[in-house]
Scaffold this motif. Sequence first.
Motif, PDB file in Angstrom:
ATOM      1  N   PHE A   1      21.154  20.636  42.931  1.00 20.76           N
ATOM      2  CA  PHE A   1      20.848  20.059  44.239  1.00 20.76           C
ATOM      3  C   PHE A   1      20.287  21.095  45.211  1.00 20.76           C
ATOM      4  O   PHE A   1      19.265  20.867  45.864  1.00 20.76           O
TER       5      PHE A   1
ATOM      6  N   ARG B   1      24.640  18.428  39.408  1.00 21.17           N
ATOM      7  CA  ARG B   1      24.957  18.763  40.798  1.00 21.17           C
ATOM      8  C   ARG B   1      24.538  20.179  41.175  1.00 21.17           C
ATOM      9  O   ARG B   1      24.134  20.435  42.310  1.00 21.17           O
ATOM     10  N   SER B   2      24.633  21.106  40.228  1.00 25.11           N
ATOM     11  CA  SER B   2      24.280  22.494  40.533  1.00 25.11           C
ATOM     12  C   SER B   2      22.803  22.664  40.856  1.00 25.11           C
ATOM     13  O   SER B   2      22.393  23.697  41.390  1.00 25.11           O
TER      14      SER B   2
ATOM     15  N   SER C   1      27.988   8.708  41.930  1.00 22.61           N
ATOM     16  CA  SER C   1      26.923   9.403  42.656  1.00 22.61           C
ATOM     17  C   SER C   1      26.147   8.440  43.556  1.00 22.61           C
ATOM     18  O   SER C   1      25.826   8.758  44.699  1.00 22.61           O
TER      19      SER C   1
ATOM     20  N   THR D   1      32.844  15.322  50.625  1.00 19.68           N
ATOM     21  CA  THR D   1      31.395  15.469  50.537  1.00 19.68           C
ATOM     22  C   THR D   1      30.669  15.217  51.853  1.00 19.68           C
ATOM     23  O   THR D   1      31.152  14.494  52.727  1.00 19.68           O
TER      24      THR D   1
ATOM     25  N   ASP E   1      29.124  23.510  49.163  1.00 19.94           N
ATOM     26  CA  ASP E   1      27.676  23.544  48.960  1.00 19.94           C
ATOM     27  C   ASP E   1      26.913  23.062  50.188  1.00 19.94           C
ATOM     28  O   ASP E   1      25.768  23.474  50.414  1.00 19.94           O
TER      29      ASP E   1
ATOM     30  N   PHE F   1      26.623  16.654  48.913  1.00 23.29           N
ATOM     31  CA  PHE F   1      27.184  17.916  48.447  1.00 23.29           C
ATOM     32  C   PHE F   1      28.675  18.005  48.739  1.00 23.29           C
ATOM     33  O   PHE F   1      29.149  17.470  49.737  1.00 23.29           O
ATOM     34  N   HIS F   2      29.418  18.713  47.872  1.00 20.57           N
ATOM     35  CA  HIS F   2      30.768  19.117  48.248  1.00 20.57           C
ATOM     36  C   HIS F   2      30.641  20.007  49.484  1.00 20.57           C
ATOM     37  O   HIS F   2      29.610  20.650  49.701  1.00 20.57           O
TER      38      HIS F   2
ATOM     39  N   ASN G   1      32.885  17.429  33.202  1.00 21.49           N
ATOM     40  CA  ASN G   1      32.754  16.384  34.220  1.00 21.49           C
ATOM     41  C   ASN G   1      33.995  15.494  34.200  1.00 21.49           C
ATOM     42  O   ASN G   1      34.899  15.673  33.372  1.00 21.49           O
TER      43      ASN G   1
ATOM     44  N   ALA H   1      20.700  14.954  49.504  1.00 24.06           N
ATOM     45  CA  ALA H   1      21.677  14.846  48.423  1.00 24.06           C
ATOM     46  C   ALA H   1      23.054  14.901  49.056  1.00 24.06           C
ATOM     47  O   ALA H   1      23.214  15.309  50.215  1.00 24.06           O
TER      48      ALA H   1
ATOM     49  N   SER I   1      20.623  12.862  42.797  1.00 22.25           N
ATOM     50  CA  SER I   1      21.708  12.037  42.269  1.00 22.25           C
ATOM     51  C   SER I   1      22.132  12.608  40.920  1.00 22.25           C
ATOM     52  O   SER I   1      21.323  13.198  40.210  1.00 22.25           O
ATOM     53  N   THR I   2      23.415  12.440  40.567  1.00 20.71           N
ATOM     54  CA  THR I   2      23.868  12.895  39.253  1.00 20.71           C
ATOM     55  C   THR I   2      23.802  11.777  38.219  1.00 20.71           C
ATOM     56  O   THR I   2      24.282  11.923  37.097  1.00 20.71           O
TER      57      THR I   2
END
Length: 342
Positions: free
Chosen positions: A181, A178-179, A153, A125, A199, A195-196, A80, A193, A146-147
């Motif tokens: 979500f 995040r993975s 976040s 995002t 995603d 997302f990038h 991270n 959520a 949320s992270t």
Amino acid sequence: MKHRPALMLSSALAATALGVAACGSSGGSTSSTDPNAMATVNVGIALSPPKAIFFGPYVAQQEGFFKKEHLNVKFISMPNGLQTELGATAGSIDFGFSSGTDSIEAAAQHAPIHAIWSYGTKLDTQCIGAPGISTAKGLIGKPVGSTGTDGFSITLLQACLEPAGVHLSQVKPISMVRSEFVPAMVAKKIDAAVFHADDAYVITHQLKGAKVLSSEYKVFPNWWYGGVSMLDKYGQEHKAVVIRFLTAMMLADRWMNNPANTNALITLGTKVSGEDQAAVAYAVKFLQTSKTWPDGAGLSPAAVNYTASVLAKYKDIPSQPSYSQIVDPQYANAAAAKLGSS
């Protein structure tokens, strides 16, 4: 701070914790007085496998820009952004690719590192609502991904909610990595959520009825997203290497921003990310359209100061550091001057 351990106190533990101490800081492994002598550098990337926003170093590797600058670059996967900053502070990585907020928080902690360049000037995002959620107002009382319970976040969630007049206290943030979500939204555990872009494509195509509620760079147009950090001592000792590294990265940006290279970029991105090609294509177009990959240093004082002011406003940092405490632009300015406008 609420969500960050003190960098200065934690940095001594970072190398061991990350398992990269053996790599060492090797940018100055050569003692030659030749400023172009081959040098090895360790680059920590906060998101691995990378999302499209992080494709720059991989382009520089594939297209020979690092080789042209006489650099042997080793990529190190980091868990991270915080650990990336800790690795840079400890000297176990030479350059850390992380969120600009990490550089600001490091400056607020008086860590001996600075941001020296930006790999992505704007937020990549998008806020996605589950089926049945057409605007952020529909999220009142609903669980959202949320992270963490505060920090970056939550800032992203606020960017999704505030334009619709919804306060963070009116939704229910659910903390997860995040993975998680995408599967959490598919399983109806959360209703939104951030997302990038990669995603965002996946969830809107995997979950029928999911909708883009906002693109964050439009909500926070002055937000500085991606920062590359470096230990001050490293830069002082290996200035020529730093300039060469940033020269290669700027060449990669020019390559990525050139429409003629889009198909090749999508092919490379699909390979290094392991993502669906359509998702990569969507993210690449998103980043090209938003002009997120910089043309030059990407360290606008206005953007850096604005982002720091938001963190101070939300009490994510004890006080707002100055631009000069956050950024050392001399290396990027030298690389940009070296490249010129050609």
